[in-house]
Design an enzyme around this catalytic site. Structure first.
Site, PDB file in Angstrom:
ATOM      1  CG  ASP A 161      21.968 -32.219   9.747  1.00  0.00           C
ATOM      2  OD1 ASP A 161      21.770 -32.768  10.512  1.00  0.00           O
ATOM      3  OD2 ASP A 161      21.104 -31.368   9.048  1.00  0.00           O
ATOM      4  CG  HIS A 188      21.441 -23.263  11.034  1.00  0.00           C
ATOM      5  ND1 HIS A 188      20.629 -22.154  11.757  1.00  0.00           N
ATOM      6  CD2 HIS A 188      21.221 -24.073  11.147  1.00  0.00           C
ATOM      7  CE1 HIS A 188      19.648 -23.154  11.992  1.00  0.00           C
ATOM      8  NE2 HIS A 188      19.959 -24.397  11.826  1.00  0.00           N
ATOM      9  CG  HIS A 211      14.676 -28.906   7.712  1.00  0.00           C
ATOM     10  ND1 HIS A 211      15.443 -28.571   8.820  1.00  0.00           N
ATOM     11  CD2 HIS A 211      13.449 -29.025   8.071  1.00  0.00           C
ATOM     12  CE1 HIS A 211      14.552 -28.592   9.950  1.00  0.00           C
ATOM     13  NE2 HIS A 211      13.144 -28.907   9.476  1.00  0.00           N
TER      14      HIS A 211
END
Ligand code: ACO
Length: 429
Positions: free
Chosen positions: A365, A307, A266
């Site tokens: 990210d 994802h 995460h």
């Protein structure tokens, strides 16, 4: 809601079971399986792949099309035309603020930036080399020991004040967790600065010199906060809702969210991306790492790729990539070796059949780490910054739940352990 129904036929049950189907404004219909328990049945969906855990009006994602909407507004428009605090207002209250509402909201956030002076003492209990996320889990939870006048969750006023306190104090606590690790003095917030300028001031300033904050870096920081502000029922937000469903106070709930965010699957991924780029070390090693990522027997994964929901592209990654280009140009960084590895890796993965077939694209990210590194933020702070940005999303979801009707979250299980058996005394085992 709709009149549609699902009919479930089950071996051994005479009557088919009728399950209501509800339609949202957007997105797939949902089958209400709540009545199954009266038939002695549970549904089974580890990882909640097909489960809507709640009804919400805050954020919508269409992973196939790469769409992310906050209260209906596309993330690309917000990133380009809005700013973090305005987006906070939108997430919390459902509408964009008027000029006066925005001024009042920003002013109130600014008034709450300081933390109780006693919290400084609290920091001294940590080791100097503690990970800042470990500090954040502890300190944010401890806010409930300092702000007793915003713990009564049934009072709207208490919930409002808790929201302001959390949004305003998170950057202060985040910067303190960094300063503590460096042995430098904590910096008090400067309320004449914007939210992101203030964060950079508390991170990099010192009491002996005045801070000189680049507007481009402050804008990039603001965009990082904005792009992380909310993402519907992800692991940390669902954790906040679950903790909140028991009636826990908001500071404890947000601490639970921070804990869930910390993991590398995460929010911890942005830190893991940089560590991976450093481990790769040179563009000539990329092929080996890509081969490892594709090897079923090797647990290694390309961090920053893939994802659960986005199977086309991550719309936040698109904006983040543009921001990365802007920041690197502003800082005159062209030949950074890690950046070179990141660019090559992205290129190779985007053309590799394994990644194409499995619909694995760079996520938010992958690029945020590159910007944060360029700004000079240490890797261990990356996930903390994600937590600062996401705090508003957590609070908005928690508040939506508490101000509506809700029950304690209590999933069931498929039990595969021993059937009942008799206790054996220790001398007979
Ligand atoms: N590298 C290599 N292979 C991958 C990767 C990756 N990064 N991500 C998924 N896969 C493969 C899996 O091995 C699996 O293969 P299989 O079908 O042959 O078993 C397939 O793709 C599907 O992956 P799952 O793990 O089932 O997908 P899930 O939706 O459960 O996980 C996750 C999503 C956790 C994001 C995953 O893609 C991952 O671990 N990515 C790296 C970590 C990361 O970047 N996390 C940040 C997410 S964004 C955020 O939280 C803001």
């Amino acid at each position: 809601m709709s009149d549609k129904k699902a009919i479930l036929e089950i071996d051994g049950i005479d009557q088919p079971i009728e399950l209501p189907i509800y339609s949202g404004t957007l997105g797939p219909d949902v089958v209400d399986v709540g009545g199954l328990t009266s038939q002695g049945l549970f549904t089974y969906d580890p990882g909640f792949v097909s489960t809507a855990s709640c009804e919400s009006q805050i954020t919508f994602i269409d992973g196939g099309k790469g769409i992310l909407l906050h209260r209906g507004y596309p993330i690309g428009q917000l990133a380009e035309k809005s700013d973090y605090l305005e987006t906070c207002y939108l997430l919390l209250y459902g509408e964009l603020p008027t000029k006066e509402q925005k001024e009042e909201f920003v002013g109130t956030v600014h008034k709450h930036t300081m933390v109780n002076e006693q919290i400084r003492t609290f920091f001294n209990g940590f080791r100097r080399d503690a990970h800042p996320m470990a500090i954040m889990c502890g300190v944010v939870g401890a806010l409930s020991a300092f702000y007793h006048d915003s713990l009564e969750i049934s009072e709207e006023q208490h919930r409002q004040v808790a929201a302001f306190r959390l949004i305003a104090k998170m950057p202060t606590l985040a910067a303190m967790s960094y300063k503590f690790s460096t042995g430098q003095p904590f910096m008090y917030p400067d309320n004449s600065l914007s939210y992101s300028e203030n964060f950079l001031h508390m991170m990099f300033g010192n009491p002996c010199e005045s801070s000189n904050i680049s507007p481009v870096l402050a804008r990039a920081m603001d965009r990082i906060f904005l792009l992380h502000a909310d993402h519907e029922q992800n692991a940390s937000t669902s954790t906040v809702r679950l903790a909140g469903s028991s009636g826990a106070n908001p500071f404890a709930c947000i601490a639970a969210g921070i804990a869930a965010l910390w993991g590398p699957s995460h929010g911890g991924a942005n830190e893991a991306v940089l560590e991976m780029l450093e481990e790769i070390g040179d563009v000539s090693h990329i092929d080996d790492f890509v081969a490892r990522a594709k090897d079923k027997d090797d647990p290694f994964r390309l961090m920053g790729f893939g994802h659960r929901v986005y199977k086309n592209f991550d719309p936040r990654a698109k904006v983040m990539k543009e921001a990365a280009d802007e920041v690197l140009a502003e800082l005159g960084i062209e030949n950074d070796p890690l950046l070179e590895i990141a660019k090559r890796l992205e290129e190779i993965a985007l053309h590799d059949e394994y990644f194409i077939d499995k619909k694995l694209y760079p996520n938010v990210d992958f690029y945020s780490g590159i910007i944060l590194k360029a700004i000079g933020i240490p890797t261990s702070m990356f996930t903390v910054i994600f937590a600062v940005g996401r705090t508003v999303g957590w609070i908005a979801h928690w508040n939506e739940m508490i101000s509506g009707s809700y029950r304690i979250g209590r999933p069931r299980q498929l039990y595969t352990g021993y059937p009942q058996r008799d206790f054996v005394p220790v001398d007979k085992r």
